[in-house]
Write a protein that holds these residues in place. Sequence first.
Motif, PDB file in Angstrom:
ATOM      1  N   LEU A   1       0.826  -1.203   0.000  1.00  0.00           N
ATOM      2  CA  LEU A   1       0.000   0.000   0.000  1.00  0.00           C
ATOM      3  C   LEU A   1       0.865   1.259   0.000  1.00  0.00           C
ATOM      4  CD1 LEU A   1      -2.891  -0.938   2.471  1.00  0.00           C
ATOM      5  CD2 LEU A   1      -2.894  -0.984  -0.030  1.00  0.00           C
ATOM      6  N   THR A   2       1.985   1.217   0.692  1.00  0.00           N
ATOM      7  CA  THR A   2       2.892   2.362   0.689  1.00  0.00           C
ATOM      8  C   THR A   2       3.526   2.541  -0.678  1.00  0.00           C
ATOM      9  OG1 THR A   2       3.385   1.880   3.007  1.00  0.00           O
ATOM     10  CG2 THR A   2       4.837   3.435   1.882  1.00  0.00           C
ATOM     11  N   MET A   3       3.919   1.440  -1.313  1.00  0.00           N
ATOM     12  CA  MET A   3       4.565   1.542  -2.624  1.00  0.00           C
ATOM     13  C   MET A   3       3.610   2.041  -3.691  1.00  0.00           C
ATOM     14  SD  MET A   3       7.435  -1.463  -2.952  1.00  0.00           S
ATOM     15  CE  MET A   3       6.340  -2.868  -2.813  1.00  0.00           C
ATOM     16  N   ILE A   4       2.314   1.866  -3.513  1.00  0.00           N
ATOM     17  CA  ILE A   4       1.362   2.422  -4.474  1.00  0.00           C
ATOM     18  C   ILE A   4       1.556   3.925  -4.574  1.00  0.00           C
ATOM     19  CG2 ILE A   4      -1.089   2.890  -4.905  1.00  0.00           C
ATOM     20  CD1 ILE A   4      -1.716   0.155  -3.730  1.00  0.00           C
ATOM     21  N   SER A   5       1.733   4.578  -3.432  1.00  0.00           N
ATOM     22  CA  SER A   5       1.967   6.027  -3.431  1.00  0.00           C
ATOM     23  C   SER A   5       3.382   6.381  -3.857  1.00  0.00           C
ATOM     24  CB  SER A   5       1.695   6.600  -2.036  1.00  0.00           C
ATOM     25  OG  SER A   5       0.331   6.501  -1.695  1.00  0.00           O
ATOM     26  N   LEU A   6       4.363   5.591  -3.427  1.00  0.00           N
ATOM     27  CA  LEU A   6       5.753   5.907  -3.741  1.00  0.00           C
ATOM     28  C   LEU A   6       6.110   5.651  -5.199  1.00  0.00           C
ATOM     29  CD1 LEU A   6       7.578   4.453  -0.601  1.00  0.00           C
ATOM     30  CD2 LEU A   6       6.857   6.811  -1.018  1.00  0.00           C
ATOM     31  N   ARG A   7       5.381   4.798  -5.866  1.00  0.00           N
ATOM     32  CA  ARG A   7       5.694   4.482  -7.261  1.00  0.00           C
ATOM     33  C   ARG A   7       4.874   5.323  -8.247  1.00  0.00           C
ATOM     34  NH1 ARG A   7       9.009   1.707  -4.808  1.00  0.00           N
ATOM     35  NH2 ARG A   7       9.984   3.732  -5.103  1.00  0.00           N
ATOM     36  N   SER A   8       4.157   6.323  -7.766  1.00  0.00           N
ATOM     37  CA  SER A   8       3.387   7.205  -8.646  1.00  0.00           C
ATOM     38  C   SER A   8       3.650   8.646  -8.245  1.00  0.00           C
ATOM     39  CB  SER A   8       1.890   6.892  -8.561  1.00  0.00           C
ATOM     40  OG  SER A   8       1.438   6.915  -7.218  1.00  0.00           O
ATOM     41  N   ARG A   9       3.686   9.531  -9.230  1.00  0.00           N
ATOM     42  CA  ARG A   9       4.007  10.930  -8.969  1.00  0.00           C
ATOM     43  C   ARG A   9       2.774  11.743  -8.577  1.00  0.00           C
ATOM     44  NH1 ARG A   9       9.183  12.087 -10.511  1.00  0.00           N
ATOM     45  NH2 ARG A   9      10.175  10.752 -12.065  1.00  0.00           N
ATOM     46  N   SER A  10       1.648  11.513  -9.210  1.00  0.00           N
ATOM     47  CA  SER A  10       0.451  12.313  -8.945  1.00  0.00           C
ATOM     48  C   SER A  10      -0.638  11.440  -8.347  1.00  0.00           C
ATOM     49  CB  SER A  10      -0.064  12.965 -10.233  1.00  0.00           C
ATOM     50  OG  SER A  10      -0.693  12.004 -11.063  1.00  0.00           O
ATOM     51  N   HIS A  11      -1.548  12.085  -7.609  1.00  0.00           N
ATOM     52  CA  HIS A  11      -2.605  11.296  -6.979  1.00  0.00           C
ATOM     53  C   HIS A  11      -3.624  10.798  -7.989  1.00  0.00           C
ATOM     54  CE1 HIS A  11      -3.885  15.562  -6.703  1.00  0.00           C
ATOM     55  NE2 HIS A  11      -5.087  15.094  -6.925  1.00  0.00           N
ATOM     56  N   ASP A  12      -3.691  11.416  -9.197  1.00  0.00           N
ATOM     57  CA  ASP A  12      -4.545  10.887 -10.254  1.00  0.00           C
ATOM     58  C   ASP A  12      -4.090   9.485 -10.652  1.00  0.00           C
ATOM     59  OD1 ASP A  12      -5.720  13.424 -10.290  1.00  0.00           O
ATOM     60  OD2 ASP A  12      -4.313  14.144 -11.795  1.00  0.00           O
ATOM     61  N   VAL A  13      -2.772   9.353 -10.868  1.00  0.00           N
ATOM     62  CA  VAL A  13      -2.212   8.047 -11.222  1.00  0.00           C
ATOM     63  C   VAL A  13      -2.305   7.092 -10.033  1.00  0.00           C
ATOM     64  CG1 VAL A  13      -0.120   6.822 -11.928  1.00  0.00           C
ATOM     65  CG2 VAL A  13      -0.687   9.017 -12.978  1.00  0.00           C
ATOM     66  N   THR A  14      -2.138   7.627  -8.823  1.00  0.00           N
ATOM     67  CA  THR A  14      -2.241   6.782  -7.634  1.00  0.00           C
ATOM     68  C   THR A  14      -3.608   6.109  -7.557  1.00  0.00           C
ATOM     69  OG1 THR A  14      -0.729   8.244  -6.436  1.00  0.00           O
ATOM     70  CG2 THR A  14      -2.025   6.713  -5.126  1.00  0.00           C
ATOM     71  N   ALA A  15      -4.676   6.865  -7.849  1.00  0.00           N
ATOM     72  CA  ALA A  15      -6.024   6.299  -7.790  1.00  0.00           C
ATOM     73  C   ALA A  15      -6.188   5.178  -8.808  1.00  0.00           C
ATOM     74  CB  ALA A  15      -7.064   7.386  -8.028  1.00  0.00           C
ATOM     75  N   ARG A  16      -5.743   5.426 -10.026  1.00  0.00           N
ATOM     76  CA  ARG A  16      -5.862   4.400 -11.063  1.00  0.00           C
ATOM     77  C   ARG A  16      -4.975   3.204 -10.752  1.00  0.00           C
ATOM     78  NH1 ARG A  16      -4.042   7.376 -16.046  1.00  0.00           N
ATOM     79  NH2 ARG A  16      -4.322   5.356 -17.035  1.00  0.00           N
ATOM     80  N   LEU A  17      -3.762   3.481 -10.268  1.00  0.00           N
ATOM     81  CA  LEU A  17      -2.831   2.407  -9.931  1.00  0.00           C
ATOM     82  C   LEU A  17      -3.382   1.543  -8.798  1.00  0.00           C
ATOM     83  CD1 LEU A  17      -0.035   1.103 -10.323  1.00  0.00           C
ATOM     84  CD2 LEU A  17       0.877   2.791  -8.692  1.00  0.00           C
ATOM     85  N   SER A  18      -3.954   2.195  -7.790  1.00  0.00           N
ATOM     86  CA  SER A  18      -4.541   1.457  -6.672  1.00  0.00           C
ATOM     87  C   SER A  18      -5.668   0.544  -7.155  1.00  0.00           C
ATOM     88  CB  SER A  18      -5.057   2.432  -5.618  1.00  0.00           C
ATOM     89  OG  SER A  18      -5.614   1.755  -4.523  1.00  0.00           O
ATOM     90  N   GLY A  19      -6.538   1.070  -8.033  1.00  0.00           N
ATOM     91  CA  GLY A  19      -7.620   0.253  -8.565  1.00  0.00           C
ATOM     92  C   GLY A  19      -7.109  -0.914  -9.391  1.00  0.00           C
ATOM     93  N   PHE A  20      -6.114  -0.661 -10.235  1.00  0.00           N
ATOM     94  CA  PHE A  20      -5.553  -1.709 -11.080  1.00  0.00           C
ATOM     95  C   PHE A  20      -4.911  -2.808 -10.236  1.00  0.00           C
ATOM     96  CE2 PHE A  20      -1.887  -3.464 -13.387  1.00  0.00           C
ATOM     97  CZ  PHE A  20      -2.508  -3.935 -14.537  1.00  0.00           C
ATOM     98  N   ILE A  21      -4.074  -2.393  -9.278  1.00  0.00           N
ATOM     99  CA  ILE A  21      -3.349  -3.357  -8.445  1.00  0.00           C
ATOM    100  C   ILE A  21      -4.316  -4.216  -7.641  1.00  0.00           C
ATOM    101  CG2 ILE A  21      -1.885  -3.518  -6.391  1.00  0.00           C
ATOM    102  CD1 ILE A  21      -0.318  -1.133  -7.500  1.00  0.00           C
ATOM    103  N   GLN A  22      -5.308  -3.589  -7.032  1.00  0.00           N
ATOM    104  CA  GLN A  22      -6.193  -4.348  -6.160  1.00  0.00           C
ATOM    105  C   GLN A  22      -7.178  -5.204  -6.956  1.00  0.00           C
ATOM    106  OE1 GLN A  22      -7.448  -2.570  -2.446  1.00  0.00           O
ATOM    107  NE2 GLN A  22      -6.211  -0.755  -2.864  1.00  0.00           N
TER     108      GLN A  22
END
Length: 453
Positions: free
Chosen positions: A361-382
């Motif tokens: 969960l921490t790396m989801i934020s650390l591996r993305s620069r913007s929170h827009d990408v973080t939201a999409r990345l979190s959805g994709f990963i989970q």
Amino acid sequence: MSTAQVGGLDATSSHPTVSGDSGDAVDEGPSDPPAEVPTLLPARRSWPAWLLLGAVVLLAFNLRTGVTGLGAVLDEVQADLRISPLVAGVLTTLPVLCFAGFGALAAGWARRFGSQRVLATALAAVAVGEAARAFVSSIPLFLVATVVALAGMAAGNVLVPAFVKAYFPRRVGLATAAYTTSMAIGTTLPAALTVPIADALGGWRMGLGFWAVAAAVALLPWLVLARNRGGVVRSGDSALKRSSLWSLGRSPLAWSLAVYFGMQSLQAYAAFGWLAQIFRDAGLNAAQAGLMLSLVPLVGVPLSLLFPTLAARLADQRPLVWACGAAYVIGYVGLLLAPRSGAIVWSVMLGLGGGAFPLTLTMISLRSRSHDVTARLSGFIQSVGYLIAAVGPLAMGALFDVTGGWTIPIGLLLLLVVPQVATGLLAARARYVDDELAAASARGQEPATSEAR
């Protein structure tokens, strides 16, 4: 765009200024990003940091209560509603399926309606679903109520990391530690307290319904936050509107994170489903086996506090990936060789291996620069990860039926530590999904999105 130092990594992100009552900024940054940068706009006003973090902590507590609470009284629910073993199996599989399915939709909902409103609605769904289960007597309605509650949890799973990235970009580790610790406590307490509450209040219905009250309390600050339409796409940002969750499939880093998340979730759900039975078959009584199982999430509570802060301070999280993998190996080898005499040690080691969850969960934020990408990345990963996780409990049960013992099922879990560590090592290197999307865009593989520039 500003470049903030997040846990030792340069993280470029546009984010709001969150002010306390004194007006001192907690996270500094341009409040009005350039017009060409699509962003999920934060709330129109600044909120006190304590309210934002407190709201996140309260929400996170309720992201597993409906799962572990039901597991504690599943026998009573089966007997009262006359639920068949097949339907009971569906109930135990619903969490990972709902987390995958509804999690895939959460980022899109946030772009359309605003993250605060979606998270407030998610908590309302948890409260309504958990309350409804306390009153319905129909199996279909019980299943529907369970799905409603799980849908809210799925949306929270995906959007909380993006919310933390948006409002605490320079405190990702601290904020992630706060909410993952709350989630761990919210996983442990219902498992331990639902039965005593049910005994005190008159049955399993009140035991399950009690956790709806906790969700209703957590909803209150989100109703305040939801009054402003935060997380809405700027007008004219058509590129973000066109981009889909699955466009992240162009990123090898996103796939590494997804498989790592899936493998650690598979290990966790396999343990929650079968570890107590493994200990009982090794000679422990039911109470002792249940106590050994409770150690796994209990160990996860301090890890949820420690790992995100530590990971955010490291430029490279690979040592933590190795540590989690080694703990799993020791735990499984111990279960194979001396399941009864070393039960406490093996349970603790499996709990330590579960530190991979807050780490991911921490790396989801650390591996993305913007929170827009973080939201999409979190959805994709989970979404991908929970589909992988669903295989674990089913495979364990099937292998036990075929072989009549636990050696092969435990051996499979031990073998799966290898791809878990391998993908974790790939995910832990200091790089960004945004940059891989930019490279894919440059090669003409997908329309350019400004969050990847």
